[in-house]
Write a protein that holds these residues in place. Structure first.
Motif, mmCIF file in Angstrom:
data_model
loop_
_atom_site.group_PDB
_atom_site.id
_atom_site.type_symbol
_atom_site.label_atom_id
_atom_site.label_comp_id
_atom_site.label_asym_id
_atom_site.label_seq_id
_atom_site.Cartn_x
_atom_site.Cartn_y
_atom_site.Cartn_z
ATOM 1 N N LEU A 164 19.860 11.238 -13.046
ATOM 2 C CA LEU A 164 20.040 11.345 -11.598
ATOM 3 C C LEU A 164 19.100 12.380 -10.997
ATOM 4 N N LEU A 165 18.825 13.439 -11.741
ATOM 5 C CA LEU A 165 17.960 14.508 -11.245
ATOM 6 C C LEU A 165 16.518 14.039 -11.069
ATOM 7 N N VAL A 166 15.987 13.321 -12.040
ATOM 8 C CA VAL A 166 14.565 12.951 -12.003
ATOM 9 C C VAL A 166 14.335 11.550 -11.436
ATOM 10 N N LEU A 167 15.403 10.799 -11.171
ATOM 11 C CA LEU A 167 15.228 9.439 -10.650
ATOM 12 C C LEU A 167 14.464 9.408 -9.326
ATOM 13 N N PRO A 168 14.760 10.262 -8.332
ATOM 14 C CA PRO A 168 13.944 10.225 -7.107
ATOM 15 C C PRO A 168 12.470 10.519 -7.349
ATOM 16 N N ILE A 169 12.172 11.399 -8.302
ATOM 17 C CA ILE A 169 10.773 11.709 -8.596
ATOM 18 C C ILE A 169 10.071 10.489 -9.189
ATOM 19 N N VAL A 170 10.744 9.786 -10.081
ATOM 20 C CA VAL A 170 10.163 8.577 -10.682
ATOM 21 C C VAL A 170 9.928 7.516 -9.618
ATOM 22 N N ILE A 171 10.882 7.352 -8.707
ATOM 23 C CA ILE A 171 10.733 6.343 -7.653
ATOM 24 C C ILE A 171 9.548 6.671 -6.755
ATOM 25 N N ILE A 172 9.439 7.922 -6.334
ATOM 26 C CA ILE A 172 8.351 8.314 -5.436
ATOM 27 C C ILE A 172 7.000 8.168 -6.128
ATOM 28 N N ALA A 173 6.888 8.613 -7.390
ATOM 29 C CA ALA A 173 5.618 8.487 -8.117
ATOM 30 C C ALA A 173 5.244 7.027 -8.343
ATOM 31 N N SER A 174 6.231 6.193 -8.666
ATOM 32 C CA SER A 174 5.955 4.770 -8.886
ATOM 33 C C SER A 174 5.536 4.085 -7.597
ATOM 34 N N ARG A 175 6.154 4.442 -6.490
ATOM 35 C CA ARG A 175 5.771 3.844 -5.208
ATOM 36 C C ARG A 175 4.347 4.218 -4.828
ATOM 37 N N GLU A 176 3.971 5.471 -5.056
ATOM 38 C CA GLU A 176 2.599 5.877 -4.753
ATOM 39 C C GLU A 176 1.593 5.116 -5.612
ATOM 40 N N ALA A 177 1.931 4.905 -6.888
ATOM 41 C CA ALA A 177 1.029 4.151 -7.765
ATOM 42 C C ALA A 177 0.925 2.699 -7.328
ATOM 43 N N ILE A 178 2.037 2.103 -6.899
ATOM 44 C CA ILE A 178 2.013 0.708 -6.455
ATOM 45 C C ILE A 178 1.253 0.573 -5.140
ATOM 46 N N ARG A 179 1.433 1.543 -4.245
ATOM 47 C CA ARG A 179 0.718 1.493 -2.970
ATOM 48 C C ARG A 179 -0.785 1.643 -3.146
ATOM 49 N N ALA A 180 -1.203 2.304 -4.215
ATOM 50 C CA ALA A 180 -2.640 2.505 -4.440
ATOM 51 C C ALA A 180 -3.355 1.222 -4.857
ATOM 52 N N VAL A 181 -2.617 0.201 -5.278
ATOM 53 C CA VAL A 181 -3.241 -1.077 -5.659
ATOM 54 C C VAL A 181 -3.690 -1.786 -4.382
ATOM 55 N N PRO A 182 -4.963 -2.192 -4.281
ATOM 56 C CA PRO A 182 -5.445 -2.839 -3.052
ATOM 57 C C PRO A 182 -4.685 -4.120 -2.741
ATOM 58 N N ASN A 183 -4.477 -4.366 -1.467
ATOM 59 C CA ASN A 183 -3.770 -5.572 -1.043
ATOM 60 C C ASN A 183 -4.568 -6.831 -1.325
ATOM 61 N N SER A 184 -5.883 -6.705 -1.485
ATOM 62 C CA SER A 184 -6.703 -7.886 -1.777
ATOM 63 C C SER A 184 -6.335 -8.502 -3.121
ATOM 64 N N ILE A 185 -5.879 -7.688 -4.087
ATOM 65 C CA ILE A 185 -5.457 -8.225 -5.381
ATOM 66 C C ILE A 185 -4.229 -9.105 -5.192
ATOM 67 N N ARG A 186 -3.284 -8.655 -4.379
ATOM 68 C CA ARG A 186 -2.093 -9.468 -4.112
ATOM 69 C C ARG A 186 -2.473 -10.757 -3.399
ATOM 70 N N LEU A 187 -3.313 -10.665 -2.381
ATOM 71 C CA LEU A 187 -3.696 -11.848 -1.619
ATOM 72 C C LEU A 187 -4.470 -12.838 -2.482
ATOM 73 N N GLY A 188 -5.353 -12.334 -3.353
ATOM 74 C CA GLY A 188 -6.093 -13.235 -4.236
ATOM 75 C C GLY A 188 -5.190 -13.952 -5.212
ATOM 76 N N SER A 189 -4.198 -13.241 -5.758
ATOM 77 C CA SER A 189 -3.265 -13.875 -6.681
ATOM 78 C C SER A 189 -2.421 -14.934 -5.984
ATOM 79 N N LEU A 190 -1.935 -14.607 -4.780
ATOM 80 C CA LEU A 190 -1.149 -15.590 -4.035
ATOM 81 C C LEU A 190 -1.995 -16.795 -3.622
ATOM 82 N N ALA A 191 -3.274 -16.557 -3.317
ATOM 83 C CA ALA A 191 -4.156 -17.661 -2.921
ATOM 84 C C ALA A 191 -4.411 -18.615 -4.077
ATOM 85 N N LEU A 192 -4.347 -18.119 -5.305
ATOM 86 C CA LEU A 192 -4.548 -18.968 -6.477
ATOM 87 C C LEU A 192 -3.287 -19.708 -6.895
ATOM 88 N N GLY A 193 -2.207 -19.544 -6.168
ATOM 89 C CA GLY A 193 -0.988 -20.287 -6.433
ATOM 90 C C GLY A 193 0.097 -19.535 -7.168
#
Length: 301
Positions: A164-193
């Motif tokens: 419980l103590l470190v869970l918010p830290i893990v969530i915040i760090a994981s969100r920052e890492a996910i946000r750093a992935v460019p949106n073009s990668i998501r759009l390209g994957s979705l465009a390929l089906g």
């Protein structure tokens, strides 16, 4: 008609560089004060580490990790049960909080609607929980987990509290890492089906994994150094056996150090200093691993 007056030739004024201001004495004084504060902090840290090394160098041998604690014979005492207790508690904490933290980060960043009030309320509470003092989590673990759920003073109770103590830290760090992935990668994957989940699982998560791993290791290193919540849970200060399961009694290195520093004999002070050095080595190893993962596998988009 009079002849036109010739234009007066003036020397052009060079343009002023944008964003560049004239230095002020107050800025220089403020920077000097910051550097002085940093130098004082580093000086005290170096003195403290040097003192601990000087006090504990006589006990930095195999007795420290091969022997169990002893009250009557400090010259033969060690911290084997505390070291294995730390391994059990931190390992189980990672198993409990890392999957939940990464899944929560994926849910908030990839699926949740940011315009909904409850999603914004959830994000605000996660950020606030990351700044709550650890002793508050100790009180929560004592009242809700140890007594409310009837788990008692066990490794499982300690791991749930630290999770419980470190869970918010893990969530915040994981969100920052996910946000750093460019949106073009998501759009390209979705465009390929690919579906939304296939895009997240096969494209976003592999790209964000170095950042997630770095934040998770730093969060677990904080859990390893925590003593206040485990002391409130009633972590034992004298354990002469290694844990044999998640329902076993336990002690960890911070609690063992606290116990040795409260003793009056000088031999225990040397033991405490040696255990502090061992804990510092473990924490530096975990932080070095996080830095290595970030530099080796991190991507700059």
């Amino acid at each position: 008609m009079s002849a036109p007056t010739p234009p007066v030739m003036t020397k052009p004024v060079p343009p002023t560089p944008l964003g560049r201001k004239r230095p002020r004495p107050a800025d220089a004084l403020f920077r000097l004060a910051l550097l002085a504060s940093l130098a004082v902090a580093l000086l005290f840290l170096a003195v403290l580490i040097g003192y601990v090394l000087y006090e504990g160098v006589s006990r930095l041998d195999s007795r420290l990790w091969n022997n169990f604690p002893s009250i009557r014979h400090p010259e033969r005492a060690g911290a084997q049960s505390a070291i294995w207790g730390s391994v059990w508690v931190v390992g189980l904490t990672g198993l409990l909080c890392l999957p939940v933290g990464v899944a929560a980060a994926i849910r908030l960043d990839e699926y949740a609607d940011p315009t909904r009030w409850y999603n914004r309320w959830l994000e605000l509470n996660i950020q606030n929980l990351a700044a709550v003092p650890s002793v508050v989590y100790g009180i929560l673990g004592l009242g809700l987990i140890a007594r409310g759920m009837g788990l008692g003073t066990t490794i499982l109770t300690a791991s749930l509290t630290l999770a419980l103590l470190v869970l918010p830290i893990v969530i915040i760090a994981s969100r920052e890492a996910i946000r750093a992935v460019p949106n073009s990668i998501r759009l390209g994957s979705l465009a390929l089906g690919a579906t939304k989940w296939q895009t997240v699982w096969r494209q976003v998560l592999p790209a964000a994994l170095p950042g997630i791993a770095t934040g998770s290791i730093l969060a677990l290193s904080r859990a390893m150094g925590e003593a206040a919540p485990l002391l409130l849970l009633g972590g034992l200060t004298y354990v002469a056996f290694n844990p044999d399961g998640i329902n076993s009694a336990f002690t960890v290195l911070p609690i063992q150090i606290f116990n040795w520093t409260s003793q009056s004999r000088e031999e225990f002070a040397a033991l405490a200093a040696a255990a502090i050095v061992a804990l510092l080595v473990l924490l530096l190893a975990m932080n070095s691993l996080a830095i290595f993962i970030r530099n080796k596998y991190g991507k700059r988009w």
